[in-house]
Design a protein around this motif. Structure first.
Motif: not given
Ligand code: SF4
Length: 768
Positions: A26, A28-29, A31-33, A59-61, A63-64, A198
């Protein structure tokens, strides 16, 4: 040769029959999930966390999973557009071909440079660039081709203080220690709300889960924040500090460590300078002297200092709330002073230096050290920091006539009209430019001023590797993924390369491959000339031909990986890293827990940690003066806040993220609501030195008395944008209130927190 990937797996799930799964990072932030993207018939059917990802473990939020909506957003630009008309509010936008767009840029931009010189152009680089390979690799050549000293970025509304303190203490602006979250016994966290964001300057998917794990193994985490944020609510202890006083509080902790004989540098003692100077510097910051301005009881400060010193391992971590104040660099320095004084820097469970997958081996011997101020900004004389001037100074440089006045601007992502101080002033300044070119996926509050907008492909149409964040990761790791969909236009690296070549005088139709070849050649030649290079005798042509990757950014990545400290060096070190190795491991490659890296990593001329750099020492009296400053009557202090479904300004056009209760509210403590005559659900005017806004009121005891909070990234009601959903959830822009004249003088970082404001109720159309 082309890298292949086994990331495409047909599902056996009935509901997802015939879907193909793609595993990717990901973007978007920080964390790079790891994500699992299911695609059927050319469309995304579902995005969820990749449970097999070695780093994020599923893990994901929210936004992902919205990458699908971002990809499909009808407002996202699919091709270049040119503005026809002077007023952005009423101008028409014409879709043009890529050739026409670059011809228009050549026609508009080059005459400005020819007539007024290179400094007549400025560039603003937004935060999303750190999340793309193109931004990481091609922006530097673009800036060089532009040839201007007027370089601005989101770093000076965010993290520049950390770069400066790291540069001064460790010799490199990129040498930023991160808390070793997975092993620490005690975490003291200031100005950070990872339950919502995150994490930042600390790459840690499922940051909240890692904090809970500290508690589960018998440790503690303590949060210092004017608001009882979600993170603070989960903490073992929350200290509701008065905004803008984190630095004084941190130095009070250091004061106690010295006074009570708790300083123990451990292994750091052998290579640390300046301990006695720090002892003198912190002497005025007794817990009692700091209690009045910070609101933290002296006894609490003493207890925390003892807890920090007594913990088997501990880390102090300060983030955006500490950096975005007028003492940002001192705060960032104080964080690492505490990590050193307690012997927790560079040891497991403390604050450690990650090792990025593409890092080359550290150079032996002394470094050149770190300097700022190699030049100063034209109007206000702000010192250059990391090659940049403060974003807060951009309007000055556009508005002020004279030699070197900025008349043209290139923006690459970012939305400074929303994200930098005194937004209204910058908005007006941008309207006066002779030429503005934006590389952006949206026509937003900033890019509506552009004459040409060049949109890069969507995040699902590019290969992904979170290069900028491997050096901030709480565990060493690497992952790469190919595009989910083939891009329908040029890649972002091609756009940036073509722009750079145009600015170098190679014409509007220059072939971006010229830039690709230059970058690959430079990188390989550097690797060949390094000491003991295993590829010193290989021909450049042979090495270049051996690179993997379907695009230029992938081939550059392959070159970086293969010539890194862990690289396979074109067969010379079998089993080492390469793009092919990453392609064969779609869930990432674990490179192990963080390891001690000092003193080898230090780049100071002394090869020692500089605990009391002269630049820092000279700024401490300014901080000491605050200990006796009198509070100003009637004012409250404004702070920002984050929300899990918000990513600065640019995810607000996705209904899935903005629907529900309006989130852009002014949080006010009940005592202040009574004092100012505000009611929950009513409206308040908030006024600062530079502007005023009217916002809905949310009365809550989550915030301490004397403080109000507005989230940042809102205010989507300016005419001429093309953000249908965001405009329907406009909110107000907190940066209409922030003051472009208030900066951290050492880093040029804007002070976006602790803004003095006056609050009054609004009934009907006007303030009472
Ligand atoms: S936490 Fe960050 S990286 Fe992870 S899914 Fe959310 S936005 Fe993406």
């Amino acid at each position: 040769m082309t890298a292949t990937s086994d990331d495409r797996v047909t599902t056996g799930d009935d509901a997802e029959r015939a879907a193909v799964l793609h595993f990717r990072t990901c973007p978007l932030c920080e964390a790079g999930c790891g994500l699992e993207v299911a695609v059927r018939d050319g469309a995304v059917t579902r995005i969820r966390g990749d449970r097999a990802n070695l780093f994020s473990k599923g893990f994901i939020c929210p936004k992902g999973s919205s990458l699908k909506q971002l990809h499909e957003d009808p407002d996202r630009l699919r091709g270049p557009v040119v503005r026809r008309g002077d007023d952005p509010a009423s101008a028409a936008w014409e879709e043009v071909s890529w050739d026409e767009a670059f011809a228009e840029i050549e026609r508009r931009l080059l005459p400005v440079l020819e007539a007024h010189g290179r400094d007549a152009a400025a560039i603003y680089v937004g935060n999303p660039n750190a999340h793309t390979m193109a931004g990481t690799m091609y922006l530097r050549p673009l800036i060089k081709a532009l040839g201007t000293t007027n370089v601005f970025s989101a770093s000076t509304v965010d993290q520049m203080p950390k770069h400066v303190s790291s540069g001064l203490m460790f010799g490199g602006a990129g040498l930023m220690p991160v808390p070793d979250l997975d092993r620490t016994d005690y975490l003291l966290m200031l100005g950070a709300n990872p339950w919502e964001s995150n994490g930042s300057l600390c790459t840690a998917p499922d940051f909240p889960g890692r904090l809970k794990a500290i508690q589960a193994r018998g440790g503690r985490f303590v949060v210092v924040d004017p608001r009882r944020s979600r993170t603070a609510a989960e903490a073992d202890e929350h200290l509701a500090i008065i905004p803008g006083t984190d630095t004084q509080f941190l130095l009070a902790l250091a004061n106690v460590l010295f006074a009570d004989g708790l300083v123990d540098l451990g292994a750091l003692a052998g290579f640390t300078n300046g301990l006695d100077e720090v002892r003198s510097l912190v002497a005025p910051f007794t817990p009692e002297a700091v209690a009045g301005i910070s609101g933290i009881d002296a006894a609490v400060t003493r207890r925390l200092a003892h807890e920090l010193a007594a913990a088997p391992s501990a880390a102090v971590y300060g983030r955006i709330g500490t950096h975005t104040t007028s003492f940002g660099t001192l705060a960032s320095w104080a964080v690492d002073v505490l990590n050193v004084l307690t012997g927790n820097l560079d040891r497991p469970g403390g604050a450690m230096f990650p090792s990025a997958a593409h890092d080359r081996a550290p150079k032996p011997g002394p470094g050149r050290g770190y300097v700022t101020g190699r030049r100063t900004s034209r109007v206000k004389g702000y010192p250059e920091v990391n090659g940049e001037f403060p974003a807060a100074a951009l309007a000055d440089e556009i508005e002020t006539p004279g030699s070197g006045q900025v008349r043209a601007l290139v923006t690459v992502a970012g939305n400074p009209v929303v994200s930098t101080p005194n937004s209204d002033r910058l908005d007006a300044a941008l309207a006066s430019l002779d030429c503005m070119v934006s590389v952006d996926i949206y026509r937003n509050e900033t890019t509506r001023h552009a004459h040409v907008i060049l949109p890069p492909p969507s995040a699902l149409e590019r290969s992904e590797c979170h290069l900028a964040f491997f050096s901030l990761s709480v565990r060493n790791h690497v992952q790469w993924s190919p595009p989910v969909f083939e891009p329908t236009g040029p890649g972002e690296h091609e756009i940036l390369a073509r722009l750079a070549l145009l600015l170098s005088g190679m014409g509007a139709d220059a072939d971006p491959a010229v830039m690709d070849d230059l970058l690959v050649t430079a990188l390989l030649q550097q690797a060949q000339t390094a000491a003991d290079s295993p590829i010193a005798d290989r021909s450049l042509e042979e090495l270049t031909a051996a690179l993997s990757g379907a695009s230029a950014v992938d081939r550059l990545l392959d070159a970086m990986l293969r010539t890194s400290a862990r690289g396979e060096f074109f067969g010379a070190r079998p089993g080492g890293l390469s793009l092919d190795a990453l392609a064969a491991n779609p869930h990432g490659i674990d490179l192990g827990a963080l390891e001690p890296r000092l003193p080898a990593l230090l780049r100071t001329p002394t090869e020692r940690i500089e605990l009391a750099p002269p630049t820092i020492v000279a700024d401490v009296p300014r901080l000491a003066a605050t200990l006796t400053a009198a509070p100003r009557d009637g004012e409250v202090l404004l702070v920002g806040r984050r929300h899990l479904r918000s990513n600065n300004s640019w995810m607000h056009n996705l209904d899935v993220l903005v629907k529900g209760k309006p989130r852009c509210t002014l949080q006010v403590h009940p005592d202040d609501a009574g004092r100012f005559g505000l009611t929950d659900g009513g409206r308040a005017q908030v006024a600062s030195r530079v502007g005023k806004v009217v916002a809905p009121v949310e009365v809550t005891d989550e915030i301490r008395p004397g403080v109000v909070s507005l989230p940042h990234g809102w205010g989507h009601d300016r005419p001429g944008t093309d953000l249908t959903v965001a405009a329907a959830h406009a909110g107000v822009n907190s940066n209409v209130l922030t003051d472009e004249e208030v900066l951290d003088p050492l880093s040029g970082n804007a002070a976006l927190n602790a803004i003095p404001v006056m609050v009054s109720p609004v009934s009907g159309g006007a303030p009472d």
